[in-house]
Motif scaffolding. Structure first.
Motif: not given
Length: 420
Positions: A352-358
């Motif tokens: 996962c590259a999306d900071p919010s999802v991480r």
């Protein structure tokens, strides 16, 4: 009757239909048990909380572990496959969930089955959901089968809704566990037993007395707790010999369901996994209400809030009998750690590259595992066939060294597994 407690006035006016129904019932026949009160408030076919409301999620009254993170359901799916393999990979596998919520747990479990189709591909898998709430059944159908479902023609059919997942796996809905077909089954009950009706008992100088619900004589639109003046059938039969606590909650309906699960596991094979908040025979007064994610007076505005009580796992163990093996309870933190949630989190973070999802993944992990949140509050408990824990017999002609008999396969979640 001796008065114990009176409900406080609620900011929101009580639901007149449920309150009127309860007060009329009490005035006609006398105070009712807490179990009867819970049953009416939660599952009355006209005004019951579970019948009329969608109570899960951010807009509801509570959030369950499957709603918080996909990792929870994925690891339950791994546990089911592990027990299916431990049973010798039967050709038939019924997944049975009691009180499936919005269908999130079942959806996550089925995704694991889809990803591990090479492992379970030889089995005939079906999903069976036991659900009394029409509102939740519709949400489950939307999540699992979409528009492919169909309603039963009449009340005679124990399956009131049928459908298929996008992979073609059959899904059936039932109102009662009794109606689920016999056969090798893995039963899952996540936050199911805590909502079953409980009897409450108080130790007095004259012996055990049952706590009842009565109308407050000074305020006819309010309810109160009172003590029965003499022993009731429940207080005479449900208190365990040698009980040391002064206040006890007993879920007789939960005990009956455990006995039913034990019989089905003994006769047809399988296992049961129960996840809930509870204790091992140590707590006393845990009966409470939830409304808008806040604690709510259990006697105020009946029908507008969820009612719940901690599961007494020691009682479930006693009622299961000697025909099955019981494991647990172990904390949710330990169970999920044993199942490999740390490794699963790292895999998800790496992909996962999306900071919010991480950040969401990390926050949901913390909610599930933090001892001050759900980690130590929730527990896992399991019923297994006795043969599951028996030592395998050595093949004919094989000579083993002394004390080197094959060990039984470990039970995932209840044993720390080592990954090579």
């Amino acid at each position: 009757m001796r008065r114990l407690h009176s409900s406080s006035p609620d900011e929101q006016k009580p639901r007149p239909s449920m309150l009127r129904h309860l007060t009329s019932k009490i005035k006609a026949t006398g105070p009712i048990t807490v179990a009867e009160y819970m049953r009416e408030v939660l599952t009355n076919p006209v005004t019951g909380y579970y019948v009329k409301n969608s109570m899960l999620g951010a807009d509801g009254d509570f959030i369950t572990s499957p709603e918080i993170s996909q990792m929870f359901g994925e690891l339950v799916g791994i546990w089911i496959i592990s027990e299916w393999m431990g049973a010798g990979r039967p050709k038939q596998l019924q997944l049975v969930e009691l009180g499936p919520g919005k269908g999130s747990l079942a959806a996550d479990v089925l995704r694991v089955f889809r990803q591990l189709s090479s492992v379970v591909g030889g089995a005939s898998v079906s999903l069976h959901l036991v659900e009394v709430s029409p509102v939740l059944a519709r949400l489950q159908a939307d999540a699992l089968t979409g528009s492919s479902g169909e309603e039963a023609d009449g009340d005679e059919d124990p399956v009131y809704h049928r459908g298929r997942t996008r992979d073609g796996l059959p899904v059936s809905w039932y109102r009662r566990l009794d109606d689920v077909p016999a056969g090798f089954s893995v039963f899952v009950a996540q936050e199911f037993f805590d909502a079953l009706p409980i009897h409450k008992f108080q130790r007095t100088d004259r012996g055990w007395r049952e706590v009842m619900v009565d109308v407050d004589p000074e305020k006819e639109e309010q309810l109160r707790f009172v003590l029965a003046p003499s022993p009731t059938l429940a207080s005479s039969t449900l208190i365990q010999a040698g009980e040391r606590r002064n206040h006890v909650e007993v879920c007789a309906e939960g005990g009956a369901i455990i006995q039913q699960l034990a019989r089905r596991i003994t006769d047809g094979g399988g296992a049961a996994l129960i996840a809930d908040y509870g204790h091992d025979g140590t707590k006393t007064d845990t009966f409470r209400g939830f409304k808008g994610h806040q604690l709510h007076d259990v006697l105020s505005s009946p029908g507008s809030a969820d009612l719940t009580a901690d599961v007494d796992f020691s009682y479930l163990r006693k009622t299961a009998g000697g025909g099955v093996a019981c494991l647990g309870p172990v904390s949710q933190r330990n169970f999920l750690k044993n199942m490999g949630i740390d490794a699963r989190l790292q895999v998800l973070l790496r992909s996962c590259a999306d900071p919010s999802v991480r950040q969401q993944l990390i926050s949901s992990y913390d909610m599930l595992m933090n001892p001050k949140k759900m980690g130590e509050r929730f527990h896992f408990f399991s019923l297994l066939q006795l043969s599951r824990l028996a030592r395998p017999t050595a093949p004919n002609g094989l000579k083993l060294e002394k004390n080197k008999n094959p060990a039984p396969l470990p039970v995932a979640g209840f044993t720390e597994l080592q990954y090579s």
